[in-house]
Enzyme design. Structure first.
Site, short mmCIF file in Angstrom:
data_model
loop_
_atom_site.label_atom_id
_atom_site.label_comp_id
_atom_site.label_asym_id
_atom_site.label_seq_id
_atom_site.Cartn_x
_atom_site.Cartn_y
_atom_site.Cartn_z
N LYS A 181 31.80 39.97 57.25
CA LYS A 181 31.94 41.29 56.82
C LYS A 181 31.06 42.34 57.36
O LYS A 181 29.91 42.12 57.44
CB LYS A 181 31.89 41.55 55.22
CG LYS A 181 31.91 42.75 54.48
CD LYS A 181 31.86 42.70 53.11
CE LYS A 181 31.75 44.06 52.42
NZ LYS A 181 31.82 44.18 50.98
C1 R5P Z 1 26.98 45.37 49.72
O1 R5P Z 1 26.57 44.63 50.63
C2 R5P Z 1 28.22 44.78 49.00
O2 R5P Z 1 28.43 43.70 49.49
C3 R5P Z 1 29.40 45.64 48.74
O3 R5P Z 1 30.33 44.96 48.42
C4 R5P Z 1 29.83 46.37 50.17
O4 R5P Z 1 28.82 47.38 50.48
C5 R5P Z 1 31.20 46.78 50.20
O5 R5P Z 1 31.27 48.04 49.38
P1 R5P Z 1 31.52 49.43 50.19
O6 R5P Z 1 32.81 49.61 50.51
O7 R5P Z 1 31.35 50.14 48.84
O8 R5P Z 1 30.61 49.57 51.05
#
Ligand code: R5P
Length: 292
Positions: free
Chosen positions: A205
């Site tokens: 991710k």
């Molecule tokens: C942060 O590390 C978390 O994994 C969140 O799930 C991630 O940041 C994704 O969320 P957003 O789209 O709000 O950035």
């Protein structure tokens, strides 16, 4: 080390050439994995499109009750039919999500930082593999801090989780964190995503950036793109479209869904891009038509 010696050849990411060892399995880099791994990955990535819409609401593990996530028990039933995978902590799943849902489970298993720390890069593995198995997790999410003070321990966490989860054919999702010393450039994301994939993560991710197609091409496992801070919906859909066009195999958005005034419609519009080849313009028209 050629780069250190100043000897450089021009890099070629072959961005127009499909990943070579996909076999007949629909998940990048997974053709040689065993049945159990493939089953979990199929719970995440659609066999039809090869892609996924993950909904990230694990923010509470270091941010507390951020805007939009104050009441998970109310939010999740409204969204669950509009996404493919829920990404959350075990505490959130067990208290706020009914166990009869039939979507993928991305379980957050690292923790240790909080918004009142100066340095967010120090974490531990917070969930035993036995508890992840009890939760039927389809993948285990570990934060990595490449280039930060906590790099070594985060790589230790990632490696321990990959080793433990591999014994039970559970994939690992390496989450690339960005912070003070980690700029959102293609150079940084190429470095971080490749390190995490080579260490054995089955999914990575990360964030969208310029030259994203090169980041995705050089990463031998599927990339899912985080949303980051809330953007106007039109801009978030443009980012989603550019990510998929650039080779991402899904979105793992949080705030750009749950901080929208229309989270279910936003998730649906993202799904149109991810699974049905909608352009950002078409997705925006779809979203606008449903929220007028
Ligand atoms: C942060 O590390 C978390 O994994 C969140 O799930 C991630 O940041 C994704 O969320 P957003 O789209 O709000 O950035």
């Amino acid at each position: 080390m050629a780069d250190l010696d100043g000897i450089k050849i021009e890099k070629n990411y072959y961005t127009d050439t499909a990943f070579a060892t996909g076999g007949d399995f629909h998940v990048k880099g997974a053709a040689n994995l065993d049945w159990g791994m493939k089953k979990h990955l199929t719970n995440i990535f659609s066999p039809k499109s090869g892609n996924t819409v993950m909904f990230a609401f694990d923010h509470g593990y270091f941010m507390g009750s951020v805007s939009g996530l104050e009441r998970l028990d109310i939010l999740i039933p409204r969204l669950i039919d509009h996404v493919d995978v829920l990404m959350a902590t075990r505490g959130a799943f067990r208290t706020c999500v009914k166990p009869d849902f039939r979507k993928g489970i991305a379980l957050r298993v690292s923790a240790g930082s909080s918004m009142i720390n100066d340095d967010l890069s120090h974490e531990i593995v917070s969930v035993d593999i036995e508890d992840a198995i009890r939760m039927n997790a389809d993948c285990l999410a570990v934060q990595t801090f490449i280039g930060a003070d906590g790099q070594l321990e985060s790589i230790d966490n990632l490696s321990k989780v990959i080793n433990a989860a591999a014994r039970y054919s559970i994939p690992t999702l390496g989450v690339i964190a960005v912070g003070k010393n980690m700029e959102r450039t293609d150079q940084y994301f190429k470095l971080a995503t490749r390190i995490v994939a080579e260490l054995g993560a089955h999914i990575v991710k990360t964030y969208y950036c310029d030259k994203f197609e090169e980041v995705a091409a050089a990463c031998p496992v599927p990339i899912v793109v985080a949303g980051g801070k809330k953007l106007p919906e039109k801009e978030a859909l443009e980012m989603a479209y550019r990510s998929i066009q650039g080779g991402a195999r899904g979105l793992d958005m949080g705030r750009n869904i749950f901080q929208s005034y229309h989270p279910a419609e936003m998730a649906d519009a993202i799904g149109k891009i991810v699974h049905e080849k909608f352009t950002d313009k078409e997705a925006w028209e779809y979203y606008s038509g449903r929220t007028r």
